[in-house]
Scaffold this active site. Structure first.
Site, PDB file in Angstrom:
ATOM      1  N   SER A  95      31.671  79.563   8.572  1.00  0.00           N
ATOM      2  CA  SER A  95      32.433  78.376   8.954  1.00  0.00           C
ATOM      3  C   SER A  95      31.774  77.656  10.128  1.00  0.00           C
ATOM      4  O   SER A  95      31.803  76.425  10.195  1.00  0.00           O
ATOM      5  CB  SER A  95      33.881  78.735   9.278  1.00  0.00           C
ATOM      6  N   GLU A  96      31.159  78.408  11.069  1.00  0.00           N
ATOM      7  CA  GLU A  96      30.401  77.793  12.166  1.00  0.00           C
ATOM      8  C   GLU A  96      29.258  78.688  12.622  1.00  0.00           C
ATOM      9  O   GLU A  96      29.311  79.915  12.484  1.00  0.00           O
ATOM     10  CB  GLU A  96      31.298  77.487  13.383  1.00  0.00           C
ATOM     11  N   THR A  97      28.234  78.035  13.179  1.00  0.00           N
ATOM     12  CA  THR A  97      27.100  78.690  13.826  1.00  0.00           C
ATOM     13  C   THR A  97      26.867  77.961  15.145  1.00  0.00           C
ATOM     14  O   THR A  97      26.979  76.741  15.206  1.00  0.00           O
ATOM     15  CB  THR A  97      25.838  78.599  12.938  1.00  0.00           C
TER      16      THR A  97
END
Length: 297
Positions: A46-48
């Protein structure tokens, strides 16, 4: 060939393979915008996050957050996880960090156990609560594949809200509705097309049901590639602020359980307080390390 170290952690959990996954690049100097976006897409989380030196020496770092398709101005679990990764490696044993992000300065306090080991972090939303427009019950119900009678409107209609990150459509549902919900990508696209000014081309749906200070939640954001999110700090903070707005109290705290239906249970410890500039919210939780490695470019 260039090598960039990364660590993955599970955020808002004390159990490995629970919570929300995050990849952190603790030293992203030399990476271009396109390379950061490509790495975020490659990890398919979903995020990095990518950590860079701060623009101001008074701050701890500049942190850039990418989902699968775009950079984000702020997000909750990436800040918690990034602070955890940096805190574990920081020999200076800091108590807090201040991250520069597009939404503003983000204050993050590290959580430590009795042995002074970093176990997680607590993050303050960078902006006061902003309550946006309500959307029709039919829109929220269609996006969640639910009948309209599963949407509870006793206290509020489905309402857009944010506090530095992307706005979320906060929607109270019945327990049965929460369990049965599933995102309908076509309904999300139709909602954005029907309400362009209110949604500004983006929509994510945060469903919740409440039992006092205990909250169960689910978050759908298929337009960004996140069919369902197991823990969403940047939805928990506007929800906490919005619940405080509705309750009329000076401050409040809520334990938000999310990700159960995905098999990745998460616990987000959210709170909000009325301040001179408006309602300010925080969210915190624990982290577990999972993977370490190098990305080769």
């Amino acid at each position: 060939m260039r090598a960039y170290r990364f660590t993955t952690v599970d955020v808002f959990t004390t159990t490995r393979f629970g919570g929300n996954q995050l990849a952190v690049f603790p030293d992203a100097r030399g990476l271009s915008d396109a390379e950061m976006q490509a790495l975020a897409a490659e990890f398919n989380l979903s995020e990095t996050t990518f950590v860079l030196p701060p623009d101001s020496p008074q701050n701890s770092a500049r942190v850039r957050i990418f989902n699968r398709v775009a950079e984000m101005p702020f997000a909750g679990h990436p800040n918690v996880g990034t602070a955890y990764v940096l805190g574990q490696a920081d020999e200076g044993r800091p108590r807090a960090y201040r991250f520069e992000e597009p939404a503003g300065l983000v204050e993050v306090t590290l959580l430590r156990d009795e042995g002074d080991r970093v176990t997680g972090a607590d993050v303050a939303a960078p902006q006061p609560l902003r309550i946006g427009a309500p959307l029709p019950i039919s829109t929220a119900a269609a996006c969640a594949s639910l009948p309209e009678d599963a949407i509870i409107t006793t206290r509020h209609a489905p309402t857009l809200a944010a506090d530095g990150g992307n706005h979320r459509l906060l929607t109270e549902v019945t327990p049965e509705g929460l369990a049965a919900a599933a995102p309908d990508l076509g309904a999300f696209r139709r909602a954005v097309a029907a309400h362009p000014e209110e949604t500004r081309g983006f929509l994510s749906l945060y469903l919740y049901c409440r039992d006092g200070a205990a909250v169960r939640a689910r978050m759908f954001s298929p337009l960004t590639g996140t069919w369902e999110d197991s823990a969403t700090g940047s939805a928990a903070t506007p929800l906490a602020g919005f619940l405080l707005h509705l309750d009329g109290a000076a401050e409040g705290r809520w334990d938000i359980t999310q990700g159960v239906e995905m098999g990745r249970p998460s616990l987000l410890l959210a709170g909000a307080r009325r301040m001179p500039e408006g309602i300010r919210a925080r969210v915190g939780g624990h982290c577990v390390p999972v993977l370490r490695g190098e990305a080769l470019l």
